[in-house]
Design a protein around this motif. Structure first.
Motif, PDB file in Angstrom:
ATOM      1  N   PHE A 216      65.846-101.072  -6.405  1.00 17.76           N
ATOM      2  CA  PHE A 216      66.089-100.407  -5.127  1.00 17.76           C
ATOM      3  C   PHE A 216      64.944 -99.501  -4.665  1.00 17.76           C
ATOM      4  N   TYR A 217      63.977 -99.232  -5.531  1.00 18.96           N
ATOM      5  CA  TYR A 217      62.808 -98.445  -5.114  1.00 18.96           C
ATOM      6  C   TYR A 217      61.526 -99.264  -5.221  1.00 18.96           C
ATOM      7  N   SER A 218      61.210 -99.713  -6.430  1.00 20.35           N
ATOM      8  CA  SER A 218      59.941-100.421  -6.637  1.00 20.35           C
ATOM      9  C   SER A 218      59.854-101.712  -5.834  1.00 20.35           C
ATOM     10  N   ALA A 219      60.988-102.425  -5.711  1.00 22.22           N
ATOM     11  CA  ALA A 219      60.968-103.741  -5.039  1.00 22.22           C
ATOM     12  C   ALA A 219      61.372-103.672  -3.579  1.00 22.22           C
TER      13      ALA A 219
ATOM     14  N   LEU B   3      63.832-109.175 -15.160  1.00 20.52           N
ATOM     15  CA  LEU B   3      63.878-108.599 -13.823  1.00 20.52           C
ATOM     16  C   LEU B   3      62.817-107.515 -13.655  1.00 20.52           C
ATOM     17  N   THR B   4      62.822-106.550 -14.571  1.00 18.77           N
ATOM     18  CA  THR B   4      61.837-105.465 -14.468  1.00 18.77           C
ATOM     19  C   THR B   4      60.423-105.980 -14.698  1.00 18.77           C
ATOM     20  N   GLY B   5      60.276-106.970 -15.578  1.00 19.93           N
ATOM     21  CA  GLY B   5      58.956-107.559 -15.818  1.00 19.93           C
ATOM     22  C   GLY B   5      58.420-108.273 -14.595  1.00 19.93           C
ATOM     23  N   LEU B   6      59.303-109.013 -13.912  1.00 17.02           N
ATOM     24  CA  LEU B   6      58.905-109.718 -12.700  1.00 17.02           C
ATOM     25  C   LEU B   6      58.366-108.745 -11.665  1.00 17.02           C
ATOM     26  N   ILE B   7      59.116-107.688 -11.391  1.00 17.51           N
ATOM     27  CA  ILE B   7      58.723-106.735 -10.354  1.00 17.51           C
ATOM     28  C   ILE B   7      57.462-105.983 -10.767  1.00 17.51           C
ATOM     29  N   PHE B   8      57.376-105.636 -12.064  1.00 13.98           N
ATOM     30  CA  PHE B   8      56.176-104.942 -12.539  1.00 13.98           C
ATOM     31  C   PHE B   8      54.931-105.798 -12.336  1.00 13.98           C
ATOM     32  N   PHE B   9      54.997-107.081 -12.723  1.00 13.05           N
ATOM     33  CA  PHE B   9      53.827-107.938 -12.596  1.00 13.05           C
ATOM     34  C   PHE B   9      53.517-108.265 -11.127  1.00 13.05           C
ATOM     35  N   LEU B  10      54.556-108.362 -10.298  1.00 14.70           N
ATOM     36  CA  LEU B  10      54.326-108.543  -8.865  1.00 14.70           C
ATOM     37  C   LEU B  10      53.540-107.362  -8.282  1.00 14.70           C
ATOM     38  N   LEU B  11      53.996-106.153  -8.623  1.00 13.54           N
ATOM     39  CA  LEU B  11      53.332-104.953  -8.122  1.00 13.54           C
ATOM     40  C   LEU B  11      51.934-104.809  -8.713  1.00 13.54           C
TER      41      LEU B  11
ATOM     42  N   CYS C  73      56.478-118.633  -7.081  1.00 13.50           N
ATOM     43  CA  CYS C  73      56.106-117.577  -6.138  1.00 13.50           C
ATOM     44  C   CYS C  73      54.787-117.926  -5.448  1.00 13.50           C
ATOM     45  N   PRO C  74      54.743-117.912  -4.126  1.00 13.35           N
ATOM     46  CA  PRO C  74      53.544-118.368  -3.406  1.00 13.35           C
ATOM     47  C   PRO C  74      52.466-117.303  -3.253  1.00 13.35           C
ATOM     48  N   CYS C  75      52.457-116.294  -4.131  1.00 14.43           N
ATOM     49  CA  CYS C  75      51.449-115.242  -4.014  1.00 14.43           C
ATOM     50  C   CYS C  75      50.027-115.802  -4.096  1.00 14.43           C
ATOM     51  N   ALA C  76      49.839-116.791  -4.966  1.00 16.26           N
ATOM     52  CA  ALA C  76      48.497-117.364  -5.140  1.00 16.26           C
ATOM     53  C   ALA C  76      47.978-117.953  -3.835  1.00 16.26           C
ATOM     54  N   ILE C  77      48.870-118.616  -3.089  1.00 10.51           N
ATOM     55  CA  ILE C  77      48.477-119.196  -1.798  1.00 10.51           C
ATOM     56  C   ILE C  77      48.069-118.096  -0.832  1.00 10.51           C
ATOM     57  N   ALA C  78      48.831-117.007  -0.828  1.00 11.10           N
ATOM     58  CA  ALA C  78      48.560-115.908   0.095  1.00 11.10           C
ATOM     59  C   ALA C  78      47.239-115.209  -0.228  1.00 11.10           C
ATOM     60  N   LEU C  79      46.848-115.219  -1.511  1.00  8.70           N
ATOM     61  CA  LEU C  79      45.639-114.512  -1.925  1.00  8.70           C
ATOM     62  C   LEU C  79      44.367-115.322  -1.716  1.00  8.70           C
ATOM     63  N   ALA C  80      44.458-116.638  -1.712  1.00  9.49           N
ATOM     64  CA  ALA C  80      43.270-117.499  -1.728  1.00  9.49           C
ATOM     65  C   ALA C  80      42.338-117.223  -0.549  1.00  9.49           C
TER      66      ALA C  80
ATOM     67  N   TYR D 298      53.073 -95.212  -7.359  1.00  9.65           N
ATOM     68  CA  TYR D 298      54.345 -94.648  -7.840  1.00  9.65           C
ATOM     69  C   TYR D 298      55.338 -95.756  -8.186  1.00  9.65           C
ATOM     70  N   LYS D 299      55.428 -96.756  -7.304  1.00  8.17           N
ATOM     71  CA  LYS D 299      56.363 -97.856  -7.547  1.00  8.17           C
ATOM     72  C   LYS D 299      55.965 -98.652  -8.784  1.00  8.17           C
ATOM     73  N   LEU D 300      54.661 -98.862  -8.939  1.00  6.31           N
ATOM     74  CA  LEU D 300      54.169 -99.570 -10.126  1.00  6.31           C
ATOM     75  C   LEU D 300      54.474 -98.772 -11.393  1.00  6.31           C
ATOM     76  N   GLY D 301      54.314 -97.456 -11.311  1.00  2.61           N
ATOM     77  CA  GLY D 301      54.608 -96.601 -12.456  1.00  2.61           C
ATOM     78  C   GLY D 301      56.075 -96.658 -12.866  1.00  2.61           C
TER      79      GLY D 301
END
Length: 791
Positions: free
Chosen positions: A217-220, A269-277, A455-462, A169-172
């Motif tokens: 305030f919802y998706s993020a 802003l919206t692109g960042l959150i969309f791609f994060l999700l 953003c350290p997401c790559a480190i967290a995923l490895a 839902y948040k991604l949508g």
């Protein structure tokens, strides 16, 4: 906390005007829960988290269906005369307070023995006394404190995965807003003066703002909650720089349209959150796939003895068991399915299931539950339903049996993330300060770009993706690990200790000679029946050798681990085991392993075993000796010492006549000297040693014996591949470190363009999730190549 906020759940309490202990509550339900916790000394619940609770719902009559015995039996994992175990899905589990209160349910009700939370799956496994607490009362208790379970009778099954669609839902929402904001931004991007008239600029900009509000305030919201919890506990987690970047982008963009200096960065802003999700969704789907594959495949190469219609015995895999089959369960053997006791005296230890070592006696016709261990000779059972492999996995991974073995790799990842966050925040503030002095128009763009690109997401995923894929690959190669953290532990070992009988010896190829008085037909039958109940490798080999005799149901049976067996039938008594155990003094030196027999306190003779060692043993030891200290710890006598000395590399330590407790103490001593120990045994006499070692591997050779003490199960046919499995674990850690290095290089390049003001936030928002996906792709490809390399 504000007097207008409910102390329990955090909702608005102004209109309710309910006060208790100088605390405001939104309803009587929240006040009641607070009173319950206070009266039971559970007020620490509120210290771990502010307003962690949920408003209790009125469920009167909702769970009346739990009074139906047939329905309750469908939901229960385990059910006997006094104890029931159920795993319930609790959607509200969301924080440390939830875990704490749900694992202290025994303080709320004395008839709850234990409760264990699986935070990732949002489930709680509860062990309770059925005589004094029904399942319905348990569910009502949970609901009354704001943790109502989700129970679906239509498709309920043990281990069912409950799908949480919140992320979808948040991604949508984020995707819908991102697409619209991009379209609304095009006129200003392309300077379409004919269309982009003054009266449309404010409208389009405020529409972009409107689309961005639910995204922030919802998706993020999960990122904000995670960052807030981390900061409250003085932890800089990987979500802090994300939240700072989102907040700065939103405030800056809102200020731009208010003072009419531009359209802001709502697209970024919206692109960042969309791609994060999107990255999180991709990660979740991959985890679900790995989890499904692990549950679905047979992750236990455990055999069970099936008695055919011709009264023959054959070994089959547990997942081939069908309803109506008749099975032979030996002493110390696990019951893999729910069944009915047909023949024999059963004493069942359900500690694998309940965590309590109390044994129960069962008679013919009684129901036996999967997960119990038979402790009194052999029994025959009739199968009620086929095995659920995921249930065996659950037993093996039961939190009740978790020990204190170091699982340090997660800590390493956390340390890297913490240092990474501090470094990035420092760079962001220093770069912003520099541009404020030289060109203030670029300062905010630089600040946001730095926080987004790094953003350290790559480190967290490895680590999780690498270890998860290696876990799957090793499973296909018949090396079955309890969890991914065992891989990291295996990569650190420097000492390998082997049991002898059943571990480095191949039971099927052993030659056996008998010396002594001839056994009568009755004595042979008694010996065969006694050996039939044992799972010791020597017992199994000797049992297969003896001629077919009438099997009798023994009146008494007791197995002394590492020593021998005593049994009786009518007036006949028998002892089988070592010479000292049966009270016989050997007059000649024993050069081979022997099993001695006495009946009615009269010594009869001995069976001498001429061991055949596993294929490739010498080559395996010579390879391992280059990197590891090797030790043989055997409970047998030293008769095989000369043969082993010739077969194995020099300086291999050989220790014989070792009792189970001696093995444990040997490992403990060497660990205190700095050794990281890998113990390999048969899982029966070696349970203590397997538990004490850094990694414990049980060898499986169509024997239904495994212990929660072991960390891995190795199919006996793959014994000579042990060095390759250790190498794979070491290579997995190298892949993770390479992933860290790639992430570091990517961040350095991205930071250069961000700090110099050459990187627009929207470009950074697109590149950031691509970096995460590239790391996942790298780890997946690298681990698959690694798997093929050792085929």
């Amino acid at each position: 906390m504000s007097k207008n906020t409910c102390f329990h759940c955090g909702l608005d309490a102004a209109s309710a005007k309910i006060t208790f202990d100088d605390k405001a509550f939104c309803c009587n339900g929240c006040q009641t829960v607070y009173q319950i916790f206070s009266e039971n000394d559970l007020s620490c619940y509120y210290d771990l988290q502010d307003s962690p609770g949920a408003t209790p719902k009125d469920i009167e009559g909702k769970y009346n269906f739990l009074e139906n015995t047939k329905i309750v039996e469908q939901l229960l994992e385990f059910n006997n005369a006094t104890t029931q175990i159920v795993t319930l899905y609790i959607p509200h589990i969301h924080c440390s307070s939830c875990i704490w209160i749900l694992e202290n349910l025994n303080k709320l009700h004395p008839n709850i023995s234990s409760s264990i939370v699986n935070f990732g799956k949002k489930t709680v496994r509860i062990n309770f006394n059925i005589e004094l607490l029904s399942l319905k009362e348990l569910v009502i208790l949970l609901s009354s404190i704001g943790y109502e379970p989700f129970i679906s009778l239509d498709d309920y099954s043990v281990g069912k995965k409950h799908i949480n669609r919140t992320l979808i839902y948040k991604l949508g929402v984020a995707g819908f807003a991102f697409g619209n904001v991009m379209f609304l931004s095009f006129p200003e991007y392309f300077q379409v003066n004919e269309f982009w008239l003054e009266q449309f600029k404010p409208l389009f900009r405020w529409l972009m703002f409107a689309f961005s509000v639910p995204v922030v305030f919802y998706s993020a919201q999960d990122y904000f909650i995670s960052a807030y919890k981390g900061l409250r506990t003085n932890i800089l987690n990987i979500d802090v720089p994300i939240v700072v970047g989102v907040t700065v982008l939103f405030i800056r963009s809102t200020a731009d349209i208010i003072i009419n200096t531009g359209s802001g960065f709502f697209d970024s802003l919206t692109g960042l959150i969309f791609f994060l999700l999107l990255g999180k969704f991709f990660q979740q789907k991959t985890y679900s796939f790995l989890s499904f594959e692990r549950d679905y495949k047979s992750y236990f190469p455990i055999g069970i003895t099936k008695i055919t219609n011709d009264n023959e015995e054959e070994s089959i895999q547990v997942y081939d068991i069908k309803k109506g089959d008749r099975l032979l369960i030996r002493n110390e053997e696990l019951i893999p399915v729910d069944c009915i006791l047909i023949k024999g005296s059963a004493r069942i230890d359900y500690s694998f299931v309940t965590g309590e070592s109390k044994t129960v006696s069962k008679q013919s016709g009684d129901k036996l539950f999967a997960g119990g261990k038979q402790l009194y000779g052999s029994i025959e059972v009739d199968v009620l339903k086929s095995v659920e492999q995921s249930y065996l996995t659950q037993l093996w991974s039961n939190d009740v049996f978790k020990n204190d073995k170091e699982l340090s790799f997660t800590n390493i990842t956390n340390k890297i993330s913490k240092r990474f966050t501090i470094t990035i925040l420092s760079i962001a503030f220093l770069a912003t300060s520099f541009w404020l002095m030289f060109d203030s128009s670029k300062a905010l763009n630089v600040f946001t770009s730095v926080l987004i690109i790094a953003c350290p997401c790559a480190i967290a995923l490895a680590a999780p993706f690498t270890l998860g894929n290696i876990l799957r690959i090793l499973g296909k190669k018949k090396f079955y690990l309890k969890n991914a953290s065992v891989i990291e532990q295996l990569s650190k070992i420097n000492t390998i200790i082997f049991d002898k009988t059943g571990t480095i010896t191949a039971n099927k190829e052993t030659t056996i000679n008998y010396e002594g008085l001839e056994l009568s037909k009755n004595e042979e039958s008694l010996l065969k029946s006694t050996l039939r109940g044992s799972n010791h490798p020597l017992s199994r080999s000797l049992y297969q050798l003896l001629n077919q005799n009438d099997i009798v149901t023994l009146d008494a049976y007791e197995e002394h681990l590492g020593k021998g067996i005593t049994a009786s039938y009518k007036n006949e008594n028998i002892k089988v085991g070592s010479a000292s155990f049966i009270g016989h003094s050997a007059h000649t030196a024993t050069l081979n392993t022997s099993v001695h027999v006495s009946t009615n306190n009269t010594y009869k003779g001995k069976f001498t075993f001429y061991n055949t060692y596993r294929k490739g043993l010498s080559q395996l030891f010579n390879t391992l000796k280059k990197e590891f200290d090797l030790v043989i710890l055997s409970g047998d006598n030293s008769g095989e010492k000369e043969n082993l000395t010739k077969l194995l590399p020099t300086k291999t330590k050989l220790l014989f006549d070792q009792k189970p407790e001696d093995k444990l103490e040997y490992i403990k001593y060497h660990q205190s000297e700095g050794a990281n120990v890998l113990m390999i045994g048969d899982g029966l006499n070696d349970a203590g040693a397997l538990a004490q070692s850094n990694v414990g591997i049980a060898i499986s050779e169509n024997v239904n014996v495994f212990s929660p003490a072991c960390d891995a199960i190795l199919d006996a046919s793959k014994f000579n591949q042990l060095y390759h499995y250790i190498n794979i674990s070491k290579s997995a850690i190298k892949i993770i470190k390479w992933s860290f290095l790639l992430s570091f290089i990517y961040n350095c390049i991205g930071l250069y363009f961000a700090i110099t003001g050459q990187l627009a936030p929207v470009v950074a928002a697109i590149l950031m999730p691509l970096s995460s996906i590239s790391i996942v792709a790298f780890t997946t490809i690298a681990t698959n190549i690694l798997g093929r390399k050792f085929e």
